[in-house]
Scaffold this motif. Sequence first.
Motif, PDB file in Angstrom:
ATOM      1  N   MET A   1     -12.949 -37.112 -45.818  1.00 32.28           N
ATOM      2  CA  MET A   1     -13.327 -38.516 -45.554  1.00 32.28           C
ATOM      3  C   MET A   1     -12.724 -38.989 -44.228  1.00 32.28           C
ATOM      4  SD  MET A   1     -15.280 -40.324 -47.505  1.00 32.28           S
ATOM      5  CE  MET A   1     -14.859 -42.058 -47.543  1.00 32.28           C
ATOM      6  N   THR A   2     -13.526 -39.685 -43.470  1.00 34.35           N
ATOM      7  CA  THR A   2     -13.014 -40.222 -42.213  1.00 34.35           C
ATOM      8  C   THR A   2     -12.802 -41.721 -42.350  1.00 34.35           C
ATOM      9  OG1 THR A   2     -13.508 -40.567 -39.895  1.00 34.35           O
ATOM     10  CG2 THR A   2     -15.414 -40.411 -41.327  1.00 34.35           C
ATOM     11  N   SER A   3     -11.754 -42.227 -41.694  1.00 34.97           N
ATOM     12  CA  SER A   3     -11.545 -43.681 -41.715  1.00 34.97           C
ATOM     13  C   SER A   3     -12.300 -44.311 -40.552  1.00 34.97           C
ATOM     14  CB  SER A   3     -10.057 -43.992 -41.612  1.00 34.97           C
ATOM     15  OG  SER A   3      -9.584 -43.391 -40.425  1.00 34.97           O
ATOM     16  N   LYS A   4     -12.917 -43.456 -39.734  1.00 36.93           N
ATOM     17  CA  LYS A   4     -13.667 -43.971 -38.584  1.00 36.93           C
ATOM     18  C   LYS A   4     -14.976 -44.578 -39.054  1.00 36.93           C
ATOM     19  CE  LYS A   4     -11.791 -40.620 -35.359  1.00 36.93           C
ATOM     20  NZ  LYS A   4     -12.067 -39.816 -34.194  1.00 36.93           N
ATOM     21  N   LYS A   5     -15.495 -45.492 -38.255  1.00 41.83           N
ATOM     22  CA  LYS A   5     -16.799 -46.075 -38.567  1.00 41.83           C
ATOM     23  C   LYS A   5     -17.877 -45.103 -38.088  1.00 41.83           C
ATOM     24  CE  LYS A   5     -15.320 -50.835 -38.171  1.00 41.83           C
ATOM     25  NZ  LYS A   5     -14.996 -51.927 -37.250  1.00 41.83           N
ATOM     26  N   ILE A   6     -18.746 -44.697 -39.021  1.00 36.95           N
ATOM     27  CA  ILE A   6     -19.790 -43.734 -38.643  1.00 36.95           C
ATOM     28  C   ILE A   6     -20.991 -44.483 -38.074  1.00 36.95           C
ATOM     29  CG2 ILE A   6     -21.349 -41.914 -39.453  1.00 36.95           C
ATOM     30  CD1 ILE A   6     -19.353 -41.456 -41.763  1.00 36.95           C
ATOM     31  N   ILE A   7     -21.416 -44.049 -36.876  1.00 38.18           N
ATOM     32  CA  ILE A   7     -22.595 -44.643 -36.240  1.00 38.18           C
ATOM     33  C   ILE A   7     -23.693 -43.580 -36.180  1.00 38.18           C
ATOM     34  CG2 ILE A   7     -23.488 -45.858 -34.208  1.00 38.18           C
ATOM     35  CD1 ILE A   7     -21.016 -47.277 -35.425  1.00 38.18           C
ATOM     36  N   ALA A   8     -24.825 -43.865 -36.813  1.00 39.21           N
ATOM     37  CA  ALA A   8     -25.994 -42.969 -36.691  1.00 39.21           C
ATOM     38  C   ALA A   8     -26.649 -43.263 -35.348  1.00 39.21           C
ATOM     39  CB  ALA A   8     -26.977 -43.229 -37.823  1.00 39.21           C
ATOM     40  N   VAL A   9     -26.876 -42.201 -34.563  1.00 33.97           N
ATOM     41  CA  VAL A   9     -27.473 -42.398 -33.232  1.00 33.97           C
ATOM     42  C   VAL A   9     -28.817 -41.684 -33.168  1.00 33.97           C
ATOM     43  CG1 VAL A   9     -27.189 -42.070 -30.739  1.00 33.97           C
ATOM     44  CG2 VAL A   9     -25.186 -42.572 -32.159  1.00 33.97           C
ATOM     45  N   PHE A  10     -29.888 -42.469 -33.008  1.00 33.29           N
ATOM     46  CA  PHE A  10     -31.221 -41.902 -32.793  1.00 33.29           C
ATOM     47  C   PHE A  10     -31.416 -41.670 -31.290  1.00 33.29           C
ATOM     48  CE2 PHE A  10     -31.365 -43.639 -36.950  1.00 33.29           C
ATOM     49  CZ  PHE A  10     -32.198 -42.781 -37.641  1.00 33.29           C
ATOM     50  N   GLY A  11     -32.262 -40.688 -30.978  1.00 36.36           N
ATOM     51  CA  GLY A  11     -32.463 -40.353 -29.565  1.00 36.36           C
ATOM     52  C   GLY A  11     -31.251 -39.663 -28.972  1.00 36.36           C
ATOM     53  N   GLY A  71     -23.954 -44.242 -45.976  1.00 33.61           N
ATOM     54  CA  GLY A  71     -22.528 -44.092 -45.634  1.00 33.61           C
ATOM     55  C   GLY A  71     -22.189 -44.440 -44.202  1.00 33.61           C
ATOM     56  N   THR A  72     -23.145 -44.952 -43.445  1.00 37.19           N
ATOM     57  CA  THR A  72     -22.835 -45.293 -42.048  1.00 37.19           C
ATOM     58  C   THR A  72     -22.430 -46.764 -41.937  1.00 37.19           C
ATOM     59  OG1 THR A  72     -25.139 -45.864 -41.546  1.00 37.19           O
ATOM     60  CG2 THR A  72     -24.466 -43.605 -41.082  1.00 37.19           C
ATOM     61  N   TYR A  73     -21.628 -47.057 -40.920  1.00 38.65           N
ATOM     62  CA  TYR A  73     -21.260 -48.447 -40.605  1.00 38.65           C
ATOM     63  C   TYR A  73     -22.351 -49.082 -39.740  1.00 38.65           C
ATOM     64  CZ  TYR A  73     -19.196 -52.223 -37.858  1.00 38.65           C
ATOM     65  OH  TYR A  73     -18.978 -53.427 -37.230  1.00 38.65           O
ATOM     66  N   CYS A 101     -31.888 -48.836 -42.660  1.00 36.61           N
ATOM     67  CA  CYS A 101     -30.622 -49.526 -42.362  1.00 36.61           C
ATOM     68  C   CYS A 101     -30.370 -50.611 -43.406  1.00 36.61           C
ATOM     69  CB  CYS A 101     -30.673 -50.182 -40.974  1.00 36.61           C
ATOM     70  SG  CYS A 101     -30.535 -49.025 -39.609  1.00 36.61           S
ATOM     71  N   LYS A 102     -31.431 -51.330 -43.734  1.00 34.62           N
ATOM     72  CA  LYS A 102     -31.315 -52.417 -44.721  1.00 34.62           C
ATOM     73  C   LYS A 102     -30.902 -51.837 -46.077  1.00 34.62           C
ATOM     74  CE  LYS A 102     -32.320 -56.642 -46.321  1.00 34.62           C
ATOM     75  NZ  LYS A 102     -31.600 -57.830 -45.923  1.00 34.62           N
ATOM     76  N   ALA A 103     -31.590 -50.744 -46.488  1.00 35.20           N
ATOM     77  CA  ALA A 103     -31.296 -50.130 -47.789  1.00 35.20           C
ATOM     78  C   ALA A 103     -29.853 -49.623 -47.833  1.00 35.20           C
ATOM     79  CB  ALA A 103     -32.280 -48.992 -48.055  1.00 35.20           C
ATOM     80  N   ALA A 104     -29.362 -49.128 -46.688  1.00 38.54           N
ATOM     81  CA  ALA A 104     -27.999 -48.574 -46.658  1.00 38.54           C
ATOM     82  C   ALA A 104     -26.950 -49.680 -46.496  1.00 38.54           C
ATOM     83  CB  ALA A 104     -27.871 -47.577 -45.502  1.00 38.54           C
ATOM     84  N   GLY A 105     -27.390 -50.893 -46.237  1.00 36.36           N
ATOM     85  CA  GLY A 105     -26.459 -52.022 -46.070  1.00 36.36           C
ATOM     86  C   GLY A 105     -25.581 -51.895 -44.840  1.00 36.36           C
ATOM     87  N   ILE A 106     -26.152 -51.381 -43.744  1.00 39.85           N
ATOM     88  CA  ILE A 106     -25.301 -51.165 -42.568  1.00 39.85           C
ATOM     89  C   ILE A 106     -24.841 -52.506 -41.984  1.00 39.85           C
ATOM     90  CG2 ILE A 106     -26.462 -48.975 -41.971  1.00 39.85           C
ATOM     91  CD1 ILE A 106     -27.242 -50.611 -39.366  1.00 39.85           C
ATOM     92  N   LYS A 107     -23.725 -52.448 -41.284  1.00 45.00           N
ATOM     93  CA  LYS A 107     -23.090 -53.680 -40.787  1.00 45.00           C
ATOM     94  C   LYS A 107     -23.583 -54.082 -39.405  1.00 45.00           C
ATOM     95  CE  LYS A 107     -20.191 -54.073 -44.306  1.00 45.00           C
ATOM     96  NZ  LYS A 107     -20.955 -53.186 -45.213  1.00 45.00           N
ATOM     97  N   HIS A 108     -24.123 -53.127 -38.636  1.00 47.33           N
ATOM     98  CA  HIS A 108     -24.518 -53.484 -37.270  1.00 47.33           C
ATOM     99  C   HIS A 108     -25.531 -52.467 -36.736  1.00 47.33           C
ATOM    100  CE1 HIS A 108     -22.791 -55.344 -33.268  1.00 47.33           C
ATOM    101  NE2 HIS A 108     -24.094 -55.512 -33.375  1.00 47.33           N
TER     102      HIS A 108
END
Length: 302
Positions: A1-11, A71-73, A101-108
């Motif tokens: 587990m990472t305490s870092k905020k995971i950002i999914a990056v497209f492109g 699981g992404t932030y 993103c909506k379904a995953a409840g991402i923050k930003h």
Amino acid sequence: MTSKKIIAVFGATGAQGGAVVRALLQNSSFAVRAVTRNLDGNGAQELKKLKAEVVKGDTDDKEGLKRILSGTYGCFLVTNFLEHFDMNREIQQGKNVADACKAAGIKHLVFSGLDNTEGSGAAGPVHHFDGKAKIEDYIEQIGIPYTSTRVSFYNENFLNFNQPRKTGENKYAISLPMGDKPLYMMTVSDVGPWVVEILKDPLKYKGKKLHLAGDKLTLDQVCATLSKHLKPKQFEYVPIAVEDFAKSSFPGAEEMANMFHFYQLKADSLRDVALTRKLYPKTQTFDAWVQENKEKIIQALK
Ligand code: NAP
């Protein structure tokens, strides 16, 4: 587990997303989930070397997107109109990621948006702008915390799409339909630090559309800068009418002509260079970019 905020990056294997991956990996608060359709490609291999988590994903594949966003932030999304030239498909691809993103409840969600050109008086539709504006509207409508980064003409276009044309020994011409109006420009590598600054300060940037550029120059000024740094090569701006540019033989010429006409109409207010420097003070000027990329520019010249 990472305490870092995971950002999914497209492109992530491309220009904007690649810059975002590289900048995020230099910040200890974030981890990257880089998305590509081709895990075996060179782009994916390079991202793995940088120690990004690289996952297979396609913005056309709704079910797969749910897994990627889980699981992404946060998420950086750039859609690629230029691959298929189909506005409705681009809109659907953007909506698919927004829904996930909506379904995953991402923050930003940071979305690489563009302006709505409808009713602007441009010579014709600019589908790759209008589609992105419609995706922005949808993101807002379904209530995802988001920031839109409305970016500018890449300096890097002079290395490929809009390469200067050789007119003689050490002589080159740039012909774009901008008349004497200035063009908002930027190096695409600055998208990375811009997005990191936005994700670091969500309270400041959520709900905003940021009109970003590193410079604002007429094409005479662009040519003067290239001539100053690439001596003995000399560059000249040769204006071309919007309707003549539209008749060029490359795919999407009419779309691009309409875009330059829109740029002309909005030359006073499309982007905000001062705001961009406040967001990231090291945002590059065109002059600095040319100095840093002399060899690359010379190699790209035919
Ligand atoms: P790019 O360097 O050509 O890269 C395209 C990226 O999109 C690749 O990483 C590709 O990933 C990914 N991609 C394409 N279709 C996908 C799909 N169905 N599912 C998942 N990933 C997909 O593109 P870019 O320059 O970063 O961004 C292109 C966008 O920038 C365009 O829509 C354009 O309108 C906009 N833009 C360009 C400029 C400019 O001056 N050039 C200025 C403003 C905005 P894989 O192939 O690895 O799957």
